[in-house]
Design a protein around this motif. Structure first.
Motif: not given
Length: 818
Positions: A122, A124, A138-139, A192, A197
């Motif tokens: 995702q 991350v 964070s994404s 995770v 994410p």
């Protein structure tokens, strides 16, 4: 006026002695004992109240002192957490300052530690491995390519994070959050798996409460209890902003779990019999041990079953955990909110005492809660001891009272035996009417008892003599009453007597027969219920009344009553009233009959006089003409044949008039030819001749009415009573009926009613009924019409008036028939 007192119930000698000596003495002793007991109980009560007040105050003071010591200890623990955070915050500021200096000097980035990080599917960024600090980026970061470099620059904080978390038992975890989505946390967490994410760290209270809008003074602050996204359950955070100049680089914080706080703060034994609770500034219950869950109706939130569900928003404790919003604890919450420290008695599950104090380091309130029966256990024990002492004193007094009663009972029995024997002797002698008194000597050396025995002997003799006199008087009274009763019953007139209230007391048989009730049924009733009279105040009184007897007949009664008043020395007493009823109905009937016969005779005489006067007017002309013809015949003998013929014509006229008025009397001297002619004429016209019925018990009246009506061509029948008229009605139909009102046996009113009833029963045309009466009052005329009569004719009447009324109604009958 005083009412006489009711006599007291009789009791035996033994009962009297018991009441006088046993229960009287017992009552006196009981009163004294009760007064002493009341004094003793009052002393015990005052002592207990004073001891209770002092003991309670002492226990409450001990509770407050213990709470103050616990508050100081908790404040010290929290101050150590605050000191650790401040140290960590300073270290973080130096790291960020160095990072910004390197960027400003445009030194090349150190990527030697990039291999420590990995990217999740995702996108991350996280730190590989499972020990040390955990890194989550964070994404949502603004520069995804530089995330590993920025994260590596902050790894030097790992050493201080480990040291601070392990040095303080209250600190569960320590972390750093940046506005770009970077999170450093220790101990290690599988970020995770645990974090979303795209989780926005700035939206949680452990970040935004430290930003410039919520914390412009840049102080370290405490959060409320919330659900930890990192999986530690329900926690409280102490956070501080990290600035570089005016730029907020991040927020550092330490987490204290609710469970850890309960185990640390409340695990050690309390110095009061109960438990403690920790309340935040806004009233939220931060820590509540299991002992208080039932009192407050809550279940403390410590752990949370995440079930692989990520926490991506703030989750705080429900509103029922806010003490200031609980309606059932309004009084307590108001005191806690406005007072730094205090003590109050409240009703939780049971009556309890609540003390509170403010923790200086945080402003939180530490509560000490103890049930009253546990806090004041020593007070209750002392009160129980006082009660036992009072009960023992009461039991001792009861034992003394029972001993006294037993001693008095023995004494009473001995006295009762000494007095009961002479009394039994007196009672037996009195029952035997004094017989056997001299034969049974009384074995008593008491002078009063011997004198009493002689007195009873004398009284018994006097009693026998009086009884003999009473029997003789009763026999004489019965004989007189019987004689008087027979005398009253022999009187044919009703006689009665009453008491002073005019209630019947007696009467003779004539009075019973008049009212149709026995003497027993009449006795006790007011005399005015049967005879409407006003009793005189004194002397004799008489009044004539019309009363109905038992058969319903109205009788004229002359009531004669007499009543006397006797004056005594002290007051006036009234004698009974005696009455006599004299029946005057027969005298009234004779008088009424005389008046009735006189009126009828006068009526017939007047009617006859008027009728004869009418006949006289009819005979005057033919008799005058006949007289002139006789004179002419005497003066002129030559014209005899012509005069004789004229005399014969006038004589025939006179005979015709006489036949009209007295048909019966004219049969002896009238020729047969005119009668035959009249009879034939009647047969020819019988179908149209009016049929008249005269109902009158007076022969003169019937004769005159029939003569007047027959003369004008009516068929007239006569009935001398109502019964005869009703019998004739069954055999013949009449057009007009002349009905006399006053007739014996059955008067005209009753005859008319029965006549109308037979007409309705036979369904025939009703005849016209004309009343003939001398009474023409308005009320009487209405009676005629109500009975069914059509008209009335007042007596005496003129023949022409009679003919006119009969002609009118006969013509009306014919017109209705046609």
């Amino acid at each position: 006026m005083t009412t006489p007192e009711s006599p007291s119930p009789l009791i035996s000698l033994k009962q009297w002695l018991s009441r006088t000596y046993i229960w009287g003495g017992a009552l006196s002793l009981s009163i004294v004992a009760a007064l002493l007991l009341l004094i003793l109980l009052g002393t015990y009560y005052l002592l207990a109240q004073n001891h209770d007040r002092m003991a309670r105050k002492e226990h409450e003071q001990q509770m407050i002192q213990a709470l103050q010591a616990r508050t100081n200890w908790v404040s010290a623990q929290l101050e150590s957490v605050q000191g650790n955070l401040q140290l960590y915050r300073k270290q973080a500021e130096r790291v960020f300052s160095e990072q910004r200096s390197a960027i400003a000097a445009k030194r090349p980035l150190d990527r030697s530690q990039d291999n420590l990080f990995s990217l999740s599917p995702q996108n991350v960024l996280y730190k590989s491995g499972s020990d040390g600090i955990a890194v989550y980026y964070s994404s949502l970061a603004s520069d995804l390519n530089k995330r590993s470099t920025y994260a590596a620059q902050l790894l030097p904080l790992e050493a201080i994070m480990v040291d601070l978390q392990q040095s303080n038992a209250l600190v569960q975890q320590i972390y750093l959050n940046t506005p770009d989505g970077l999170n450093l946390i220790y101990p290690f967490v599988d970020v995770v798996q645990q974090f979303a994410p795209d989780m926005d760290l700035t939206s949680f209270s452990f970040y935004y409460l430290a930003d410039a809008s919520h914390n412009p003074l840049r102080k370290n602050v405490w959060t409320d209890a919330y659900l930890d996204p990192a999986g530690q359950g329900w926690i409280i955070s102490h956070i501080g902003p990290v600035y570089n100049g005016d730029r907020l680089e991040g927020v550092v914080g330490v987490d204290l779990t609710i469970k850890g706080m309960i185990n640390t703060i409340f695990a050690s034994p309390q110095q009061w019999p109960g438990y403690g609770a920790l309340i935040g500034k806004n009233g939220n219950i931060l820590a509540l041990p299991p002992e208080g869950e039932e009192d407050f109706g809550l279940q403390e939130l410590t752990e949370h079953q995440y079930s692989f569900q990520q926490v991506d928003t703030n989750q705080f404790k429900p509103s029922q955990f806010n003490l200031y919003k609980r309606k059932d604890l309004t009084d307590l919450s108001r005191l806690i909110a406005h007072q730094q420290a205090g003590l109050a008695q409240v009703k939780l599950k049971e009556p309890s005492v609540v003390a509170w104090n403010t923790v200086p380091a945080t402003g939180w309130k530490l509560l000490a809660i103890a049930p009253e029966h546990e806090l004041y256990v020593h007070v209750t024990a002392f009160e129980a001891q006082l009660f036992d002492m009072a009960l023992l004193a009461a039991v001792l007094m009861m034992m003394v009272l029972l001993i006294y009663v037993s001693w008095q009972y023995t004494r009473n029995s001995r006295l009762s035996r000494q007095f009961q024997a002479p009394l039994d002797y007196f009672q037996d002698v009195i029952k035997q009417q004094g017989q056997g008194l001299l034969d049974r000597p009384l074995s008593s050396n008491v002078l009063e008892i011997q004198q009493t025995a002689e007195l009873i002997h004398n009284l018994a003799q006097q009693k026998q003599a009086l009884e003999q006199q009473v029997q003789n008087q009763q026999k004489e009274q019965e004989s007189q009453n019987k004689y008087f009763r027979n005398l009253l019953n022999s009187i044919p007139m009703p006689v009665f007597d009453t008491d002073v209230e005019f209630r019947l007391q007696g009467c003779n048989r004539a009075f019973e027969a008049f009212l149709g009730m026995t003497e027993a049924e009449l006795k006790g009733h007011l005399i005015t219920e049967f005879i409407p009279l006003t009793p005189p105040e004194d002397g004799t009184y008489q009044h004539e009344l019309v009363l109905s007897n038992a058969s319903g007949q109205s009788r004229h009664i002359n009531v004669l009553v007499t009543r006397q008043l006797e004056l005594s020395k002290d007051r006036k007493s009234e004698l009974a009233m005696i009455g006599l009823m004299i029946d005057l109905s027969d005298q009234y009937q004779v008088r009424d009959q005389i008046v009735f016969d006189r009126d009828r005779a006068m009526e017939a005489s007047q009617l006859q006089s008027e009728y004869l006067q009418a006949i006289r007017h009819e005979l005057e002309e033919p008799l005058g003409t006949l007289h002139q013809l006789v004179l002419q015949l005497l003066n002129n003998p030559s014209n005899t044949s012509a005069l004789v013929r004229q005399v014969k014509e006038k004589t025939d006229i006179l005979i015709s008039i006489a036949k009209d008025h007295w048909p019966e009397s004219s049969d002896n001297y009238m020729t047969d030819q005119p009668v035959a002619i009249s009879q034939n004429l009647q047969d020819e016209k019988s179908s149209s001749v009016g049929r008249i019925l005269v109902v009158d018990d007076g022969p003169v009246n019937t004769m005159l009415a029939r003569s007047v009506l027959q003369k004008v061509g009516y068929e007239v029948d006569v009935a001398f009573s109502g019964k005869e008229a009703l019998s004739m009605m069954r055999n013949k139909r009449y057009h007009v009926v002349l009905m006399d009102i006053f007739m014996p046996a059955m008067d005209g009113i009753e005859t008319t009613q029965l006549w109308r009833a037979q007409e309705r029963q036979q369904n025939i045309r009703p005849a016209v009924i004309i009343a003939l009466t001398a009474n023409v009052l308005e009320s009487e005329r209405q009676r005629f019409f109500d009975a069914g009569m059509d008209e009335y004719l007042a007596k005496p009447y003129h023949p022409s008036e009679l003919r006119d009324r009969v002609d009118f109604w006969y013509r009306k009958q014919l017109s209705q028939t046609n």
